[in-house]
Enzyme design. Sequence first.
Site, PDB file in Angstrom:
ATOM      1  N   LEU A  22       0.891  -1.161   0.000  1.00  0.00           N
ATOM      2  CA  LEU A  22       0.000   0.000   0.000  1.00  0.00           C
ATOM      3  C   LEU A  22       0.922   1.202   0.000  1.00  0.00           C
ATOM      4  O   LEU A  22       1.876   1.259   0.784  1.00  0.00           O
ATOM      5  CB  LEU A  22      -0.883   0.013   1.252  1.00  0.00           C
ATOM      6  N   ASP A  23       0.659   2.183  -0.867  1.00  0.00           N
ATOM      7  CA  ASP A  23       1.559   3.332  -0.915  1.00  0.00           C
ATOM      8  C   ASP A  23       1.438   4.161   0.363  1.00  0.00           C
ATOM      9  O   ASP A  23       0.533   3.974   1.168  1.00  0.00           O
ATOM     10  CB  ASP A  23       1.306   4.188  -2.164  1.00  0.00           C
ATOM     11  N   GLU A  24       2.349   5.075   0.528  1.00  0.00           N
ATOM     12  CA  GLU A  24       2.453   5.856   1.765  1.00  0.00           C
ATOM     13  C   GLU A  24       1.169   6.623   2.072  1.00  0.00           C
ATOM     14  O   GLU A  24       0.795   6.801   3.237  1.00  0.00           O
ATOM     15  CB  GLU A  24       3.629   6.840   1.658  1.00  0.00           C
ATOM     16  N   SER A  25       0.459   7.064   1.040  1.00  0.00           N
ATOM     17  CA  SER A  25      -0.746   7.870   1.237  1.00  0.00           C
ATOM     18  C   SER A  25      -2.006   7.040   1.459  1.00  0.00           C
ATOM     19  O   SER A  25      -3.079   7.596   1.677  1.00  0.00           O
ATOM     20  CB  SER A  25      -0.959   8.784   0.025  1.00  0.00           C
ATOM     21  N   SER A  26      -1.887   5.718   1.387  1.00  0.00           N
ATOM     22  CA  SER A  26      -3.037   4.835   1.543  1.00  0.00           C
ATOM     23  C   SER A  26      -3.013   4.161   2.911  1.00  0.00           C
ATOM     24  O   SER A  26      -1.984   4.117   3.587  1.00  0.00           O
ATOM     25  CB  SER A  26      -3.043   3.773   0.438  1.00  0.00           C
TER      26      SER A  26
END
Length: 309
Positions: free
Chosen positions: A123-127
């Site tokens: 999961l990317d940092e913003s998710s």
Amino acid sequence: MPLPPSRSDSEDSHFDDDDSTLERLQKVLASAGIASRRHCEEYIRDGRVTVDGMTVTELGMKVDPQAQKVCVDGERIKFQKKQYFLVNKPVGVVCSNADPQGRPRVIDLLPPWLGRLFSVGRLDESSEGLLIVTNDGELAHALAHPRFQVERVYRCIIAGIPTDDTFKQLRQGLHFTEGKFRMRDVRRIKTNGKSTLVEVVLTEGQNREVRRLFARVGHKVLKLRRTAFGPMKLGELETAAYRPLSPSEVRVLKQYAASDPSRRPSWRKQEVVNPQRKRIKGVGKPRRKPSSRIPTANRGGSRNKRPRR
């Protein structure tokens, strides 16, 4: 000293040996909890793995982990007890085990005495949302690799109000540099002013796939949360919290990973894994409350009449 690139046809070659005690090197590394099989293959290509003191840079070599000395970065591998956790990743935390920027990592949310662990998929940092964290490289490979078609479910808040034609485009797929990305399913949950809450189902988990697909059709993702991964549901696990998976959950997860993707039921019809027998918010039906009504046989004909005995 690196091993020669050419494969030998002699009895001593471990590339094509059918001995039942031999296993592919990347599988041995994954089984030891070094990383997922895909990342173990990268370790081999990068020359970080040695077998009996000799550097291996080719995939396909077979080894006997009990009889041969296999090392990663100079340290001999040890087979650890398999561990499985469910984590609710918060925004601002990265899934990588090694981050040059020094950002908080998912594995930092778990106690260090649990040993070497890694997340299944990214999961990317913003998710935010559901992640499975383990040291079982074989299971991680079966769950994360695109060809196994494991469903991931997301709740997204996007800017604007998408049309049915937009959803049709997303289901049919759009072309990117890495290939064709598509959503297995996407549906509107509700609209709030100039933003929309949608639910998305993916089966490949490409890099920032949801955000890139919505951006291509003109809708920016404002918030993204993963709520399910295969048969596992996030439920009411608090942000930044974790819990170990029960033996029954691990068994269901392995059965799911080993099943034929074409025969799996839609995620909405899958059994919710919930060993505590507590209702998960938004999933399943609550138990019926016992009725407070007097049975018909015990009721009188009117308010002024006494019940029959």
